[in-house]
Design a protein around this motif. Structure first.
Motif, PDB file in Angstrom:
ATOM      1  N   GLN A   1      49.432  -2.826  30.180  1.00 21.78           N
ATOM      2  CA  GLN A   1      49.449  -3.751  29.031  1.00 21.78           C
ATOM      3  C   GLN A   1      49.790  -5.184  29.452  1.00 21.78           C
ATOM      4  OE1 GLN A   1      49.319  -2.314  25.531  1.00 21.78           O
ATOM      5  NE2 GLN A   1      48.727  -4.420  25.131  1.00 21.78           N
TER       6      GLN A   1
ATOM      7  N   ARG B   1      46.904  -7.437  30.654  1.00 26.18           N
ATOM      8  CA  ARG B   1      45.717  -7.659  29.804  1.00 26.18           C
ATOM      9  C   ARG B   1      45.780  -9.026  29.108  1.00 26.18           C
ATOM     10  NH1 ARG B   1      45.743  -2.141  26.390  1.00 26.18           N
ATOM     11  NH2 ARG B   1      46.265  -0.690  28.063  1.00 26.18           N
ATOM     12  N   LYS B   2      45.822 -10.079  29.918  1.00 30.98           N
ATOM     13  CA  LYS B   2      45.900 -11.445  29.386  1.00 30.98           C
ATOM     14  C   LYS B   2      44.921 -12.334  30.130  1.00 30.98           C
ATOM     15  CE  LYS B   2      50.749 -10.891  28.211  1.00 30.98           C
ATOM     16  NZ  LYS B   2      52.130 -11.092  28.674  1.00 30.98           N
TER      17      LYS B   2
ATOM     18  N   GLY C   1      39.373  -8.608  21.650  1.00 29.52           N
ATOM     19  CA  GLY C   1      40.798  -8.408  21.918  1.00 29.52           C
ATOM     20  C   GLY C   1      41.425  -7.405  20.967  1.00 29.52           C
TER      21      GLY C   1
ATOM     22  N   VAL D   1      43.180  -6.573  24.429  1.00 28.79           N
ATOM     23  CA  VAL D   1      43.311  -7.652  25.422  1.00 28.79           C
ATOM     24  C   VAL D   1      43.791  -8.911  24.695  1.00 28.79           C
ATOM     25  CG1 VAL D   1      42.080  -9.097  27.109  1.00 28.79           C
ATOM     26  CG2 VAL D   1      41.423  -6.705  26.811  1.00 28.79           C
ATOM     27  N   SER D   2      44.730  -9.662  25.314  1.00 24.80           N
ATOM     28  CA  SER D   2      45.186 -10.941  24.739  1.00 24.80           C
ATOM     29  C   SER D   2      44.395 -12.083  25.357  1.00 24.80           C
ATOM     30  CB  SER D   2      46.672 -11.172  25.039  1.00 24.80           C
ATOM     31  OG  SER D   2      47.442 -10.209  24.377  1.00 24.80           O
TER      32      SER D   2
ATOM     33  N   LEU E   1      43.868 -16.252  25.466  1.00 27.49           N
ATOM     34  CA  LEU E   1      44.423 -17.559  25.146  1.00 27.49           C
ATOM     35  C   LEU E   1      43.337 -18.592  25.377  1.00 27.49           C
ATOM     36  CD1 LEU E   1      46.751 -15.769  26.800  1.00 27.49           C
ATOM     37  CD2 LEU E   1      48.121 -17.726  26.138  1.00 27.49           C
TER      38      LEU E   1
ATOM     39  N   GLN F   1      52.705 -21.637  27.995  1.00 25.03           N
ATOM     40  CA  GLN F   1      52.551 -20.235  27.571  1.00 25.03           C
ATOM     41  C   GLN F   1      51.916 -19.387  28.679  1.00 25.03           C
ATOM     42  OE1 GLN F   1      50.151 -19.782  24.045  1.00 25.03           O
ATOM     43  NE2 GLN F   1      50.537 -17.578  23.889  1.00 25.03           N
ATOM     44  N   ILE F   2      50.925 -19.940  29.339  1.00 23.71           N
ATOM     45  CA  ILE F   2      50.228 -19.218  30.418  1.00 23.71           C
ATOM     46  C   ILE F   2      51.200 -18.906  31.558  1.00 23.71           C
ATOM     47  CG2 ILE F   2      48.482 -19.507  32.239  1.00 23.71           C
ATOM     48  CD1 ILE F   2      46.818 -21.028  30.066  1.00 23.71           C
TER      49      ILE F   2
ATOM     50  N   GLU G   1      53.764 -16.220  30.310  1.00 22.51           N
ATOM     51  CA  GLU G   1      53.186 -14.886  30.111  1.00 22.51           C
ATOM     52  C   GLU G   1      52.440 -14.375  31.349  1.00 22.51           C
ATOM     53  OE1 GLU G   1      51.135 -14.240  26.454  1.00 22.51           O
ATOM     54  OE2 GLU G   1      52.467 -15.555  25.330  1.00 22.51           O
TER      55      GLU G   1
ATOM     56  N   VAL H   1      49.602 -15.275  32.815  1.00 23.39           N
ATOM     57  CA  VAL H   1      48.156 -15.057  32.658  1.00 23.39           C
ATOM     58  C   VAL H   1      47.522 -15.328  34.012  1.00 23.39           C
ATOM     59  CG1 VAL H   1      46.042 -15.825  31.504  1.00 23.39           C
ATOM     60  CG2 VAL H   1      48.201 -15.707  30.232  1.00 23.39           C
TER      61      VAL H   1
ATOM     62  N   MET I   1      41.393  -8.723  35.450  1.00 18.42           N
ATOM     63  CA  MET I   1      42.737  -8.285  35.044  1.00 18.42           C
ATOM     64  C   MET I   1      43.331  -7.353  36.101  1.00 18.42           C
ATOM     65  SD  MET I   1      42.505  -7.889  30.867  1.00 18.42           S
ATOM     66  CE  MET I   1      41.036  -6.856  30.773  1.00 18.42           C
TER      67      MET I   1
END
Length: 297
Positions: free
Chosen positions: A182, A185-186, A198, A203-204, A206, A228-229, A232, A234, A293
């Motif tokens: 999980q 999955r960004k 998504g 899948v998230s 951005l 944010q990236i 998280e 990404v 991913m």
């Protein structure tokens, strides 16, 4: 010399005329290549489809041409995705003198939305879930049967075969994505076009832009997204075949995200590319996203 009674001769010539008329394929117009391919797949030999927007074209910012007006004027049936994606279509219909009502293929979709500048906006990219693609196909079958009842059985058979293919792709996407942890999955993309994907497959996504490529990201939006990236983790970014890749490359450079390649979102590739049909586009996007991913962990 044998004389054919006048009534029989008239009936014969009428049947010849109707078979000639029937031999002419239905003229269908679709707003962009993804739905043009769907219509062609269901319609088969009975339908000639013109896509107003060509391969790699962006439906958000499209400017219709006089040739589009002409194609529309001669159309027996017209298809749009709807949900305010083709904002230019009303103007084109007025200019062309087309008297029909376009078939809206997203009818029956459970829509998703987001707030943008204080307004609630509907996400128009419904076809990016294969289950929604099935809804589009059912709407196409129904519209083609109405426009050409004589070939209804063929439309039904083609459509049912196609639906089975899309249901298999839906299962394939779910299985492939579920094999990834999980937290991995960004993904970063150019604009917010993968929301239905998504939601369907977990899948998230951005993106610096909202639902439309007409939008411009402010410096504050971009710096928030970069933060944010990083937070998280990404790991991969993609640009889109129909969009400008510069902004997403700039964000990736600031975050260390790795290039995952190109995704096909609102337009198919040319015939010799990796995504020349809707089914191939969907499968290609799944494979590209999953590979990126997996590589990012």
């Amino acid at each position: 010399m044998t004389r054919i009674p006048l009534a029989a001769a008239a009936a014969f010539s009428l049947s010849v005329l109707s078979s000639l008329a029937h031999a002419r394929p239905l003229e269908a117009v679709a707003s962009f290549t993804v739905i043009a391919d769907m219509v062609q797949t269901v319609g088969g030999e009975h339908v000639h489809v013109t896509s107003l927007i060509g391969p790699n074209g962006d439906p958000h910012v499209y400017e219709p041409t006089p040739a589009d007006a002409q194609a529309l004027r001669h159309a027996d049936v017209t298809f749009v995705s709807g949900l305010h994606l083709e904002g230019w279509m009303d103007r084109l219909i007025s200019a062309s003198g087309y008297r029909g009502t376009p078939v809206v293929l997203s009818t029956g979709i459970k829509t998703r939305g987001m707030e943008e500048d204080g307004q609630q906006i509907t996400d128009p990219h419904a076809w990016n879930s294969a289950a929604n693609g099935v809804v589009y196909v059912r709407n196409i079958i129904s519209a083609l049967k109405q426009a050409d009842p004589a070939d209804a059985a063929d439309f039904q058979a083609n459509g049912e075969r196609y639906i089975q293919q899309l249901q298999a792709l839906d299962s394939y996407a779910r299985t492939q994505v579920q094999a990834i942890a999980q937290a991995q999955r960004k993904v970063l993309t150019s604009h917010d076009a993968f929301g239905y994907f998504g939601d369907a497959y977990g899948v998230s996504f951005l993106s610096p832009l909202g639902f439309s490529t007409e939008n411009e990201a402010s410096a504050a939006d971009v710096s928030t997204l970069i933060r944010q990236i990083k937070q998280e983790h990404v790991s991969a970014y993609f640009f889109e075949n129909s969009g400008d890749p510069r902004l997403v490359k700039q964000i990736a450079a600031a975050t260390g995200a790795q290039p995952g390649g190109e995704l096909y979102v609102e337009a198919l590739s040319p015939a010799d590319g990796p995504a020349p049909t809707y089914a191939k586009m969907f499968r290609y996007n799944v494979d590209q996203l999953v590979a990126a991913m997996k590589a990012g962990h």
